[in-house]
Design a protein around this motif. Sequence first.
Motif, PDB file in Angstrom:
ATOM      1  N   ALA A  78       0.809  -1.270  -0.246  1.00  0.00           N
ATOM      2  CA  ALA A  78      -0.099  -0.079  -0.094  1.00  0.00           C
ATOM      3  C   ALA A  78       0.775   1.312  -0.011  1.00  0.00           C
ATOM      4  N   ALA A  79       1.804   1.275   0.943  1.00  0.00           N
ATOM      5  CA  ALA A  79       2.767   2.499   0.600  1.00  0.00           C
ATOM      6  C   ALA A  79       3.517   2.717  -0.846  1.00  0.00           C
ATOM      7  N   VAL A  80       3.739   1.514  -1.359  1.00  0.00           N
ATOM      8  CA  VAL A  80       4.413   1.890  -2.774  1.00  0.00           C
ATOM      9  C   VAL A  80       3.292   2.488  -3.497  1.00  0.00           C
ATOM     10  N   ALA A  81       1.942   2.123  -3.418  1.00  0.00           N
ATOM     11  CA  ALA A  81       0.670   2.648  -4.170  1.00  0.00           C
ATOM     12  C   ALA A  81       0.540   4.277  -3.770  1.00  0.00           C
ATOM     13  N   ALA A  82       0.838   4.596  -2.525  1.00  0.00           N
ATOM     14  CA  ALA A  82       0.958   5.822  -2.113  1.00  0.00           C
ATOM     15  C   ALA A  82       1.910   6.587  -2.769  1.00  0.00           C
ATOM     16  N   TYR A  83       3.053   5.918  -2.637  1.00  0.00           N
ATOM     17  CA  TYR A  83       4.206   6.734  -3.378  1.00  0.00           C
ATOM     18  C   TYR A  83       4.073   7.014  -5.030  1.00  0.00           C
ATOM     19  N   HIS A  84       3.446   6.203  -5.312  1.00  0.00           N
ATOM     20  CA  HIS A  84       3.497   6.428  -6.972  1.00  0.00           C
ATOM     21  C   HIS A  84       1.943   7.038  -7.152  1.00  0.00           C
ATOM     22  N   SER A  85       1.573   8.168  -6.389  1.00  0.00           N
ATOM     23  CA  SER A  85       0.441   8.809  -6.513  1.00  0.00           C
ATOM     24  C   SER A  85       0.524  10.314  -6.393  1.00  0.00           C
ATOM     25  N   LYS A  86      -0.428  11.122  -6.676  1.00  0.00           N
ATOM     26  CA  LYS A  86      -0.221  12.538  -6.399  1.00  0.00           C
ATOM     27  C   LYS A  86      -0.187  12.814  -4.814  1.00  0.00           C
ATOM     28  N   ALA A  87      -0.699  11.651  -3.956  1.00  0.00           N
ATOM     29  CA  ALA A  87      -0.553  12.018  -2.533  1.00  0.00           C
ATOM     30  C   ALA A  87       0.975  11.703  -2.042  1.00  0.00           C
ATOM     31  N   ARG A  88       1.864  11.551  -2.839  1.00  0.00           N
ATOM     32  CA  ARG A  88       3.105  11.089  -2.504  1.00  0.00           C
ATOM     33  C   ARG A  88       3.923  11.824  -1.070  1.00  0.00           C
ATOM     34  N   ASN A  89       3.517  13.272  -1.081  1.00  0.00           N
ATOM     35  CA  ASN A  89       4.038  14.114   0.001  1.00  0.00           C
ATOM     36  C   ASN A  89       2.779  14.536   1.083  1.00  0.00           C
ATOM     37  N   GLY A  90       1.824  13.480   0.981  1.00  0.00           N
ATOM     38  CA  GLY A  90       0.737  13.882   1.783  1.00  0.00           C
ATOM     39  C   GLY A  90       0.655  13.222   3.307  1.00  0.00           C
ATOM     40  N   GLY A  91       1.624  12.848   3.550  1.00  0.00           N
ATOM     41  CA  GLY A  91       1.578  12.319   5.081  1.00  0.00           C
ATOM     42  C   GLY A  91       1.021  10.938   5.141  1.00  0.00           C
ATOM     43  N   ILE A  92       0.158  10.824   5.827  1.00  0.00           N
ATOM     44  CA  ILE A  92      -0.598   9.254   5.971  1.00  0.00           C
ATOM     45  C   ILE A  92      -1.891   9.304   4.957  1.00  0.00           C
TER      46      ILE A  92
END
Length: 135
Positions: A78-92
Amino acid sequence: MSTGIPAPKPPPRLYEYRLPGDWTVLAGRTDADNDTLSLALAAPDDWWFHVRGVPGSHVVLRARPGQEPVRETLRQAAAVAAYHSKARNGGIVPVACTQARYVTKPRGAKPGTVCIRKETILKVRPGLPAQSQGD
């Protein structure tokens, strides 16, 4: 001279990562890659991830016969999915997780658009595994 046969689609360009326990995670680079990954390459028992409400890569954790991933493995994917998104710098950030068998494409939908059922939400910080093989 054209034969009338469409040119074959290029193979998807995917990021690939290894998680502890030798689990493989794949992430699409484009909408077309996401479609191919989610709808053609993912096996029914694979795990599928996408950040909620934000554009980003579709991410697949490859299933292993006779083994269920532990919660920490799911969280790392899930962290990889968050990294490869527009939310990369969005905290949790919230990431939807389901098995690939519950991912479908609505008729006529644009590339990268899918519907999912039976999702679980994992709240994670964006990040990549330490020994990644992605670019």
